[in-house]
Design an enzyme around this catalytic site. Structure first.
Site, PDB file in Angstrom:
ATOM      1  N   SER A 186      35.358  37.147  49.108  1.00 32.78           N
ATOM      2  CA  SER A 186      36.202  35.997  48.773  1.00 32.78           C
ATOM      3  C   SER A 186      36.458  35.038  49.925  1.00 32.78           C
ATOM      4  O   SER A 186      36.780  33.887  49.692  1.00 32.78           O
ATOM      5  CB  SER A 186      37.527  36.493  48.205  1.00 32.78           C
ATOM      6  OG  SER A 186      38.135  37.406  49.086  1.00 32.78           O
ATOM      7  N   HIS A 214      35.008  37.397  41.979  1.00 30.24           N
ATOM      8  CA  HIS A 214      34.512  36.033  42.221  1.00 30.24           C
ATOM      9  C   HIS A 214      33.101  35.815  41.684  1.00 30.24           C
ATOM     10  O   HIS A 214      32.513  34.749  41.904  1.00 30.24           O
ATOM     11  CB  HIS A 214      34.562  35.703  43.714  1.00 30.24           C
ATOM     12  CG  HIS A 214      35.952  35.486  44.219  1.00 30.24           C
ATOM     13  ND1 HIS A 214      36.597  34.282  44.151  1.00 30.24           N
ATOM     14  CD2 HIS A 214      36.838  36.362  44.769  1.00 30.24           C
ATOM     15  CE1 HIS A 214      37.809  34.390  44.660  1.00 30.24           C
ATOM     16  NE2 HIS A 214      37.985  35.651  45.047  1.00 30.24           N
ATOM     17  N   LYS A 245      40.515  34.371  37.521  1.00 26.82           N
ATOM     18  CA  LYS A 245      39.761  33.345  38.254  1.00 26.82           C
ATOM     19  C   LYS A 245      38.961  32.506  37.235  1.00 26.82           C
ATOM     20  O   LYS A 245      39.544  31.712  36.507  1.00 26.82           O
ATOM     21  CB  LYS A 245      38.920  33.996  39.334  1.00 26.82           C
ATOM     22  CG  LYS A 245      39.811  34.815  40.289  1.00 26.82           C
ATOM     23  CD  LYS A 245      39.099  35.327  41.483  1.00 26.82           C
ATOM     24  CE  LYS A 245      39.918  36.344  42.262  1.00 26.82           C
ATOM     25  NZ  LYS A 245      41.181  35.837  42.810  1.00 26.82           N
TER      26      LYS A 245
HETATM   27  C1  LIG Z   1      37.786  40.427  45.241  1.00 33.31           C
HETATM   28  C2  LIG Z   1      39.072  40.465  44.491  1.00 33.31           C
HETATM   29  N1  LIG Z   1      39.400  41.581  43.814  1.00 33.31           N
HETATM   30  C3  LIG Z   1      40.539  41.671  43.100  1.00 33.31           C
HETATM   31  C4  LIG Z   1      41.416  40.615  43.043  1.00 33.31           C
HETATM   32  C5  LIG Z   1      42.686  40.753  42.248  1.00 33.31           C
HETATM   33  O1  LIG Z   1      42.540  40.154  41.005  1.00 33.31           O
HETATM   34  P1  LIG Z   1      43.823  39.740  40.139  1.00 33.31           P
HETATM   35  O2  LIG Z   1      44.185  38.341  40.546  1.00 33.31           O
HETATM   36  O3  LIG Z   1      43.366  39.818  38.729  1.00 33.31           O
HETATM   37  O4  LIG Z   1      44.893  40.712  40.461  1.00 33.31           O
HETATM   38  C6  LIG Z   1      41.123  39.426  43.724  1.00 33.31           C
HETATM   39  C7  LIG Z   1      42.071  38.285  43.649  1.00 33.31           C
HETATM   40  O5  LIG Z   1      42.529  37.771  44.613  1.00 33.31           O
HETATM   41  C8  LIG Z   1      39.919  39.337  44.470  1.00 33.31           C
HETATM   42  O6  LIG Z   1      39.600  38.242  45.135  1.00 33.31           O
END
Ligand SMILES: Cc1ncc(COP(=O)(O)O)c(C=O)c1O
Length: 398
Positions: A186, A214, A245
């Site tokens: 990310s 992502h 997202k």
């Molecule tokens: C790689 C990754 N995994 C998990 C999450 C968590 O997702 P959620 O927003 O659905 O809690 C995020 C969000 O920031 C993320 O970027």
């Protein structure tokens, strides 16, 4: 109120403030979109994860409103007791169809998917091998497990193989070995070499878990994600993702086999012990997946915008890192400069946030620009013009 506790917390906050590490989020005064009102000021949005513009899409809103009329505002319970509506089941069936897996399980968020599934899957005597740049929700999930943790260098297949060999050469072999990776990282926007990871896993009898937060809606056929991107259908054990997202709503998903799903829903505390999402969110999530299954127009537009934006920034002389996705770092290296750039861009009508330590290494500060399918060419050109202006002021380009 306990004065001692409050004083200590205040000291810690002051210390974070001195290091420029305090969050003071700005407020949206309207829907999340390519152009929106933030702190009362019209701005081009360059930091949402709303990759496909679905957060304010009319089909999702219509589905949410209809679901509220039919089912009400809340679900009334946790999923295992009385909080499973036919909507939740329909969504899980649809996710499986979209991802080409046998089944799927829907959690309240990506964070709770990782922090609930990983400790459920990994017990004493097991080993997990995790990429050093994996998301915090994976790190927290692994902290809750009693399994031995090994960290491999970012995207380094030689290091991963060395760790697997070390493990299988032990006199007392681990019971389970699970390799865990983000699909798209990310902060840098690079893609995990999932084909190489799966090959190594198969050779060493390990299982695989990919966090495609992502990659969902971005990579693969119609935005099916990283497994589709590498054509690895049927070879990844747990394909985790998020609705928060590109899918524009809220919720976590794990696409997997029927048995794995049954295990997870009986063992994940973050699925068992929390109230389920209400009808509006679930119905809008169904609409998001249906929309993607019908057409890849938005995914194609996202990639057209991404290529255009990155090309223009490179031509202007910016260092945009090694991103392979719409996540576009604009490297400042210096944290103060990244913060200054963000403030100046906001003055100019562009909302883009700095990413600094501890999210990235101390000398790798940057602005992270997120491109969406919703941006018009005019909005992208406006943002590029302002980035150029501020970039020159700060000496990032000549
Ligand atoms: C790689 C990754 N995994 C998990 C999450 C968590 O997702 P959620 O927003 O659905 O809690 C995020 C969000 O920031 C993320 O970027």
């Amino acid at each position: 109120m306990n004065k001692k506790l409050e004083t200590e917390l205040k000291q810690e906050l002051d210390s974070l403030g001195q290091q420029s590490l305090l969050w003071n989020p700005r407020t949206l005064n309207g829907p999340s979109g390519a152009k929106t009102i933030i702190d009362g000021k019209e701005s081009v949005m360059l930091c949402s994860n709303n990759y496909l513009g679905l957060a304010n899409h009319r089909k999702l809103k219509k589905a949410a409103i209809e679901a509220i009329r039919k089912y009400g505002a809340g679900s009334g319970s946790v999923r295992p007791i009385a909080g499973t509506m036919d909507l939740h089941i329909r969504l899980e069936e649809l996710i499986a169809k979209f991802k080409h897996t046998d089944d799927s399980i829907y959690y309240n968020s990506g964070f709770t998917a990782n922090s609930g599934a990983l400790p459920a899957l990994l017990r004493e005597g097991d080993v997990v091998i995790s990429d050093e740049l994996n998301h915090g929700s994976i790190i927290d999930g692994l902290r809750l497990s009693k399994a031995e943790r090994m960290i491999y260098r970012h995207n380094d297949m030689n290091d991963l193989e060395a760790k697997l060999k070390e493990m299988t050469a032990r006199p007392q072999k681990p019971n389970r070995i699970l390799i865990v990776t983000d699909g798209v990282f990310s902060m840098d926007g690079d893609i995990a070499p999932l084909d190489g990871i799966v090959e190594l896993a198969e050779r060493h009898d390990a299982a695989t878990y990919v966090d495609d937060a992502h990659g969902d809606g971005v990579l693969g056929e119609n935005g099916r994600g990283i497994v589709s991107h590498f054509k690895l259908e049927g070879r990844v054990d747990f394909e985790m993702g998020t609705f928060s997202k590109a899918f524009g709503t809220m919720g976590g998903l794990i696409a997997t086999s029927k048995t794995n799903k049954q295990y997870l829903l009986n063992k994940s505390r973050t699925w068992l012990l929390t109230g389920s999402h209400g009808p509006a969110t679930v119905a809008a999530s169904i609409a998001a997946i249906e929309l993607l299954m019908e057409s890849d127009t938005l995914v194609r537009k996202l990639w057209r915008n991404t290529k255009y934006f990155k090309k223009r920034l490179k031509e202007l002389g910016f260092d945009t890192g090694n991103s392979q996705t719409p996540i576009t770092p604009i490297m400042t290296y210096d944290a103060a400069k990244a913060r200054q750039m963000s403030v100046r861009l906001f003055d100019e009508g562009v909302y883009a946030l700095p990413i600094v330590f501890p999210m990235v290494a101390k000398d790798k500060a940057r602005i992270r620009a997120m491109i969406t399918a919703e941006h018009s060419k005019e909005e992208l050109d406006f943002a590029i013009l302002k980035i150029e202006k501020v970039g020159r002021e700060l000496g990032l380009i000549k």
